[in-house]
Write a protein that holds these residues in place. Structure first.
Motif, PDB file in Angstrom:
ATOM      1  N   THR A 165       3.666  -0.121   7.348  1.00 26.76           N
ATOM      2  CA  THR A 165       3.026   0.622   8.424  1.00 26.76           C
ATOM      3  C   THR A 165       4.126   1.137   9.338  1.00 26.76           C
ATOM      4  N   PHE A 166       4.229   2.459   9.430  1.00 27.05           N
ATOM      5  CA  PHE A 166       5.340   3.070  10.155  1.00 27.05           C
ATOM      6  C   PHE A 166       4.908   3.557  11.531  1.00 27.05           C
ATOM      7  N   ASP A 167       5.842   3.474  12.488  1.00 28.59           N
ATOM      8  CA  ASP A 167       5.721   4.297  13.685  1.00 28.59           C
ATOM      9  C   ASP A 167       6.640   5.493  13.466  1.00 28.59           C
ATOM     10  N   LEU A 168       6.688   6.397  14.426  1.00 26.64           N
ATOM     11  CA  LEU A 168       7.457   7.615  14.205  1.00 26.64           C
ATOM     12  C   LEU A 168       8.943   7.336  13.993  1.00 26.64           C
ATOM     13  N   THR A 169       9.479   6.363  14.721  1.00 24.97           N
ATOM     14  CA  THR A 169      10.904   6.075  14.600  1.00 24.97           C
ATOM     15  C   THR A 169      11.249   5.511  13.228  1.00 24.97           C
ATOM     16  N   ALA A 196      -0.604   8.837  12.593  1.00 23.07           N
ATOM     17  CA  ALA A 196      -1.002   8.090  11.397  1.00 23.07           C
ATOM     18  C   ALA A 196      -1.348   9.029  10.249  1.00 23.07           C
ATOM     19  N   ALA A 197      -2.102  10.081  10.538  1.00 21.87           N
ATOM     20  CA  ALA A 197      -2.529  11.007   9.489  1.00 21.87           C
ATOM     21  C   ALA A 197      -1.351  11.754   8.891  1.00 21.87           C
ATOM     22  N   GLU A 198      -0.449  12.218   9.738  1.00 24.73           N
ATOM     23  CA  GLU A 198       0.687  12.998   9.243  1.00 24.73           C
ATOM     24  C   GLU A 198       1.680  12.102   8.505  1.00 24.73           C
ATOM     25  N   ILE A 199       1.882  10.882   8.983  1.00 26.81           N
ATOM     26  CA  ILE A 199       2.774   9.952   8.286  1.00 26.81           C
ATOM     27  C   ILE A 199       2.209   9.613   6.908  1.00 26.81           C
ATOM     28  N   ALA A 200       0.885   9.409   6.830  1.00 23.81           N
ATOM     29  CA  ALA A 200       0.265   9.112   5.543  1.00 23.81           C
ATOM     30  C   ALA A 200       0.426  10.274   4.574  1.00 23.81           C
ATOM     31  N   ALA A 201       0.226  11.493   5.071  1.00 20.74           N
ATOM     32  CA  ALA A 201       0.367  12.670   4.213  1.00 20.74           C
ATOM     33  C   ALA A 201       1.802  12.835   3.741  1.00 20.74           C
ATOM     34  N   GLY A 202       2.747  12.703   4.665  1.00 23.34           N
ATOM     35  CA  GLY A 202       4.150  12.851   4.300  1.00 23.34           C
ATOM     36  C   GLY A 202       4.624  11.774   3.344  1.00 23.34           C
ATOM     37  N   PHE A 238       1.929  22.925   8.172  1.00 28.75           N
ATOM     38  CA  PHE A 238       2.048  22.214   9.443  1.00 28.75           C
ATOM     39  C   PHE A 238       2.586  23.143  10.515  1.00 28.75           C
ATOM     40  N   ALA A 239       3.602  23.943  10.164  1.00 29.11           N
ATOM     41  CA  ALA A 239       4.172  24.877  11.135  1.00 29.11           C
ATOM     42  C   ALA A 239       3.131  25.871  11.625  1.00 29.11           C
ATOM     43  N   TYR A 240       2.353  26.416  10.707  1.00 34.71           N
ATOM     44  CA  TYR A 240       1.301  27.362  11.126  1.00 34.71           C
ATOM     45  C   TYR A 240       0.234  26.666  11.964  1.00 34.71           C
ATOM     46  N   ARG A 241      -0.024  25.398  11.635  1.00 32.27           N
ATOM     47  CA  ARG A 241      -1.058  24.672  12.375  1.00 32.27           C
ATOM     48  C   ARG A 241      -0.693  24.492  13.833  1.00 32.27           C
ATOM     49  N   THR A 242       0.605  24.444  14.137  1.00 36.77           N
ATOM     50  CA  THR A 242       1.016  24.274  15.534  1.00 36.77           C
ATOM     51  C   THR A 242       0.709  25.505  16.378  1.00 36.77           C
ATOM     52  N   ARG A 244       6.397  18.040  17.187  1.00 34.17           N
ATOM     53  CA  ARG A 244       5.075  18.649  17.295  1.00 34.17           C
ATOM     54  C   ARG A 244       3.944  17.836  16.692  1.00 34.17           C
ATOM     55  N   VAL A 245       4.262  16.712  16.061  1.00 31.40           N
ATOM     56  CA  VAL A 245       3.215  15.899  15.448  1.00 31.40           C
ATOM     57  C   VAL A 245       2.275  15.357  16.520  1.00 31.40           C
ATOM     58  N   GLU A 246       0.981  15.395  16.233  1.00 31.41           N
ATOM     59  CA  GLU A 246      -0.028  14.906  17.172  1.00 31.41           C
ATOM     60  C   GLU A 246      -0.748  13.669  16.636  1.00 31.41           C
ATOM     61  N   ASP A 247      -1.271  13.740  15.429  1.00 29.12           N
ATOM     62  CA  ASP A 247      -1.947  12.597  14.819  1.00 29.12           C
ATOM     63  C   ASP A 247      -0.914  11.849  13.965  1.00 29.12           C
TER      64      ASP A 247
END
Length: 212
Positions: free
Chosen positions: A117-121, A166-172, A205-209, A161-164
């Motif tokens: 389970t990751f945090d951003l760092t 958990a979701a973005e970490i899971a996808a990546g 992701f870039a376009y989503r921002t 620019r990441v907001e969610d």
């Protein structure tokens, strides 16, 4: 690129400050501030800044300071055009050239990406290690020099620019696992396809921002 030693420590520390916007886009900082923040001397900090400038992470303005340039969607998309091609080449070469110790490290990274389970760092550190390991597997120092700054700039944009989380970490994580597994399977076509899927995600992701 800077190898081991104090300059490398300074590079990693300053890059992380930029990626996580502890040094905000558009800010002007001094060498003395960076020496204080890193706990390192003038020479390693200056060497790190010179490499960061070559990698477009900072702009050095003599007698004024070090500028942290803003990262626009437009520049991110142009950068991803090049990263797409270079990473596709890197993973194909990694299929052919990865040594047993690199392959073992890849297997360990897959296990971490699938179980931790990751945090951003911690995610940032793990993804950087994944990128470096794939390039190491390609065994081409010119490719390594070309691709490292692109990946650094891309990480800066994403983490800024990441907001969610958990979701973005899971996808990546899923996308990076697919690349690593294809390399371990010896399937160059699948590795390239997985690499392009990661790039497609970063473009989306870039376009989503830009969306309100």
């Amino acid at each position: 690129m800077i190898g081991d030693g104090k300059a490398a420590q300074a590079y990693r520390a300053i890059e992380q400050m930029i990626v996580f916007q502890q040094l905000g886009p558009g800010s002007l900082v001094s060498e003395s501030l960076l020496m204080e923040r890193t706990g390192l001397g003038r020479t390693p900090v200056r060497e790190a800044l010179q490499q960061l400038a070559r990698n477009r992470m900072v702009e050095i303005h003599p007698s004024k300071g070090v500028l942290i340039p803003p990262a626009s969607v437009e520049s991110q998309l142009r950068m991803l055009e090049l990263r797409r091609v270079l990473e596709a080449l890197a993973v194909r070469l990694a299929v052919e050239r990865s040594t047993p110790d690199v392959r073992e490290s890849m297997q360990q990274l897959i296990a971490r990406l699938q179980s931790e389970t990751f945090d951003l760092t911690t995610y940032a550190d793990t993804i950087k290690e994944t990128h470096e390991l794939l390039v190491a597997g390609a065994r081409n120092e010119y490719l390594a020099d070309a691709i490292a700054p692109l990946q650094g700039l891309s990480r800066r944009f994403w983490f800024g620019r990441v907001e969610d989380d958990a979701a973005e970490i899971a996808a990546g994580s899923k996308l990076h696992v697919a690349i690593l597994q294809a390399v371990l399977d010896g399937d160059a076509d699948a590795a390239e396809k997985a690499s392009l899927a990661l790039n497609d995600y970063l473009v989306e992701f870039a376009y989503r921002t830009l969306r309100p």
